[in-house]
Design an enzyme around this catalytic site. Structure first.
Site, PDB file in Angstrom:
ATOM      1  N   SER A 260     -14.122  -4.107   6.582  1.00  0.00           N
ATOM      2  CA  SER A 260     -13.288  -3.602   5.500  1.00  0.00           C
ATOM      3  C   SER A 260     -14.172  -2.953   4.456  1.00  0.00           C
ATOM      4  O   SER A 260     -15.356  -3.282   4.328  1.00  0.00           O
ATOM      5  CB  SER A 260     -12.503  -4.763   4.878  1.00  0.00           C
ATOM      6  OG  SER A 260     -11.996  -4.392   3.624  1.00  0.00           O
TER       7      SER A 260
ATOM      8  N   GLU B 213     -11.392  -5.166  11.850  1.00  0.00           N
ATOM      9  CA  GLU B 213     -12.273  -5.387  10.703  1.00  0.00           C
ATOM     10  C   GLU B 213     -12.560  -6.879  10.567  1.00  0.00           C
ATOM     11  O   GLU B 213     -11.701  -7.714  10.862  1.00  0.00           O
ATOM     12  CB  GLU B 213     -11.622  -4.874   9.419  1.00  0.00           C
ATOM     13  CG  GLU B 213     -11.493  -3.365   9.375  1.00  0.00           C
ATOM     14  CD  GLU B 213     -10.846  -2.879   8.092  1.00  0.00           C
ATOM     15  OE1 GLU B 213     -10.343  -3.724   7.322  1.00  0.00           O
ATOM     16  OE2 GLU B 213     -10.842  -1.660   7.870  1.00  0.00           O
TER      17      GLU B 213
ATOM     18  N   CYS C  27       0.815  -1.225   0.000  1.00  0.00           N
ATOM     19  CA  CYS C  27       0.000   0.000   0.000  1.00  0.00           C
ATOM     20  C   CYS C  27       0.844   1.268   0.000  1.00  0.00           C
ATOM     21  O   CYS C  27       0.534   2.223  -0.715  1.00  0.00           O
ATOM     22  CB  CYS C  27      -0.932   0.003   1.209  1.00  0.00           C
ATOM     23  SG  CYS C  27      -1.885  -1.517   1.392  1.00  0.00           S
TER      24      CYS C  27
ATOM     25  N   CYS D 166      -5.244  -1.077  -1.819  1.00  0.00           N
ATOM     26  CA  CYS D 166      -6.261  -2.008  -2.321  1.00  0.00           C
ATOM     27  C   CYS D 166      -7.071  -1.396  -3.452  1.00  0.00           C
ATOM     28  O   CYS D 166      -7.507  -0.252  -3.384  1.00  0.00           O
ATOM     29  CB  CYS D 166      -7.176  -2.444  -1.196  1.00  0.00           C
ATOM     30  SG  CYS D 166      -6.337  -3.429   0.073  1.00  0.00           S
TER      31      CYS D 166
END
Length: 559
Positions: free
Chosen positions: A475, A449, A54, A199
């Site tokens: 999420s 999450e 990320c 993502c």
């Protein structure tokens, strides 16, 4: 005529004058000569870490930003802080660190900005919690600055189709159900994440990144350019030049972060089927900016906003498809044409969002961002439910499915791990309402999450017949009838702690209700008899967070 803004309004006290010789000597040792220190000092903060894709491109992007700052007459200084990968830590104790990291990142940036008397800041962000953390820090500091998203990952290719990490999580459920072989799961796993970037669909990172543009804190059209797209170098350089212009104008974050800006952010998320985490994060940023914002505002605004972004997880397209279609300017243009956006909200460019949207360029034949008259739904995806099980509210996303009512027996789990074990062992059946508690801000601590559980349910084919609720989070990749952020949480005496196996729970989206079908007196009796679970953390950051954190309906901020 107003006095010109002092571009060295903070750094003078750090590096000017004979009494600051020692400071200049230290700075000379790492490459800053006297000439460099006569220019405005600009912090370039990022969360590069060698553990996930990320933020993996941020060091390189920071160099481009710093080149832009130098070209525009400033002296940049690089600052590095932490980040936690939600996707990697998902389903483990490590996920408890994720939301807590939002506060640590914001604190770190604030400390460095004050400690080094920076005049301005560019905060490069990527993974989920880094984006609100960057905005929270700028709101606290209120120095000229902007947020720059390092970009989305490219989709992977597997069996002739685009795939993202969502497919891998759901593949785990398909594998558990016997519908995917070891070999296919391994091939999917190897293909889904082809390089650097956050993502790749309208999950939390891309939701928050686009929201930052609609709120004016990020340059318009910067977020949807992918992490490995060659254009990102130019985006970085331009951001460096832009922050010097922001500094020259003396524009501060709180000038931008108005009530109307927050409403635009909610509209952006609702119109694209964005992550439920936007509720938690915008409440937190609003608290730092001193802007009144309530959990009910999300429901009211979403109800008036058409869903026009056909984006995964509920839709068909990934984040880079949105960029190719026309990006955030096109989305803003569509919403402005429908009268759904505050067009006069100011942005870091010095222009309004309406002026930015006027330059939108639409790709011929694109179907990612639809005209409002062709909306996928007449209302947005964010819904707030309240009721006997969530007196202070909970958050649900309806963008990806049509089921608006579910009533069924509770299947109660005291942790995410217990629920996941039951799902993989096929002990959850159609009609059930899975209840996962002790996962809230205090009880977790850290509000994990539940993507592993929700994706496994979908993968097993139960996504349209089972509901799930939790005092934890979801999420942005979660889909199905899933209610998170149940407040108050079990750890502070919330009614979710009174649910027993087999109790009937009703989720009624149309009437905005989440009810436990048990007499109030019985609920109170159960709560009085309930013994709180002992904390696993007596010292350290987890214990400290649990003592300081607010409930989810207040943004889970520390005070």
């Amino acid at each position: 005529m107003a006095d010109a803004f002092d571009m060295r309004h903070r750094s003078r006290t750090m590096v000017d004058g004979p009494d600051r010789a020692a400071a200049r000597s230290y700075l000379a040792s790492v490459g800053y000569d006297r000439e460099a220190l006569k220019k405005p000092l600009v912090m370039v903060a990022h969360e590069w870490i060698g553990t996930m894709p990320c933020n993996f491109s941020q060091r390189a992007l920071a160099q481009r930003v710093m080149a832009g700052i130098r070209a525009a007459g400033g002296t940049p200084m690089e600052v590095n802080t932490i980040s936690i990968s939600d996707g990697i830590s998902m389903g483990t104790e490590g996920m408890k660190a994720s939301l807590i990291s939002r506060e640590v990142i914001a604190d770190s940036i604030e400390l460095c900005a004050v400690g080094y008397s920076f005049d301005a800041a560019v905060v490069i962000v990527g993974c989920d919690k880094t984006i609100p953390a960057g905005a929270m820090a700028l709101a606290r500091l209120n120095i000229p600055g902007l947020v720059l998203y390092s970009g989305s990952i490219d989709p992977g290719r597997w069996e002739g189709q685009d795939v993202t990490i969502q497919d891998v999580f759901e593949g785990v459920g398909q594998h558990a159900a016997g519908n995917m072989s070891d070999e296919r799961l391994a091939a999917l796993e190897a293909a889904a994440c082809p390089g650097a970037g956050a993502c790749g669909a309208q999950y939390t990172a891309n939701t928050m990144a686009t929201v930052m543009e609609f709120m004016g804190l990020s340059p318009m059209a910067s977020a949807t350019v992918g992490a490995t797209d060659p254009r990102k170098d130019d985006v970085g350089h331009q951001a460096g030049e832009l922050v010097m212009d922001v500094l020259r104008r003396g524009q501060r974050p709180r000038d931008i972060l108005t009530r109307e800006a927050f409403e635009n952010g909610i509209i952006c998320a609702a119109s694209t089927g964005g992550s439920t985490n936007v509720v938690l994060h915008l409440l937190a940023i609003a608290a730092e900016a001193g802007v009144p914002l309530d959990i009910d505002d999300f429901d009211r605004i979403s109800e008036a906003t058409p869903l026009i972004g056909d984006l995964r997880p509920g839709g068909r397209y990934v984040a880079l498809d949105m960029d190719r279609a026309g990006g955030t300017p096109l989305l803003a243009k569509r919403l402005l044409e429908a009268g759904k956006l505050h067009g006069d909200v100011m942005t870091v460019s010095g222009r309004t969002i309406a002026e930015e949207a006027a330059e939108a360029q639409e790709a011929e034949g694109q179907e990612v961002i639809l005209p409002p008259e062709q909306a996928l739904k007449p209302t947005g995806g964010l819904v707030i439910l309240k009721g006997t099980l969530a007196p202070n509210g909970c958050v649900i996303k309806v963008a990806g499915h049509e089921r608006l009512y579910h009533s069924g027996p509770a299947r109660v789990f005291e942790s995410e791990e217990d629920a996941m074990e039951a799902v993989l062992a096929k002990r959850i059946v159609a009609g059930d309402v899975v209840v996962i508690r002790n996962e809230g801000p205090v009880g977790g601590p850290g509000m994990r999450e539940m993507l592993g559980v929700t994706a496994a349910l979908v993968g097993e084919g139960l996504g349209e017949t089972v509901a799930l609720l939790t005092d934890g989070r979801f999420s942005g990749a979660t889909r199905g009838l899933m209610a998170g952020h149940v407040a108050p949480e079990a750890a502070v005496g919330g009614p979710i702690g009174a649910v027993e196996e087999g109790d009937t729970i009703t989720l009624d989206i149309k009437n905005r209700v989440l009810n436990l079908e048990v007499e109030p007196a019985e609920v109170q009796r159960r709560l009085a008899a309930r013994k709180p679970l002992p904390s696993r953390y007596e010292t350290g950051v987890f214990a400290k967070y649990a003592k300081l954190v607010s409930q989810a309906d207040q943004g889970a901020v520390t005070r």
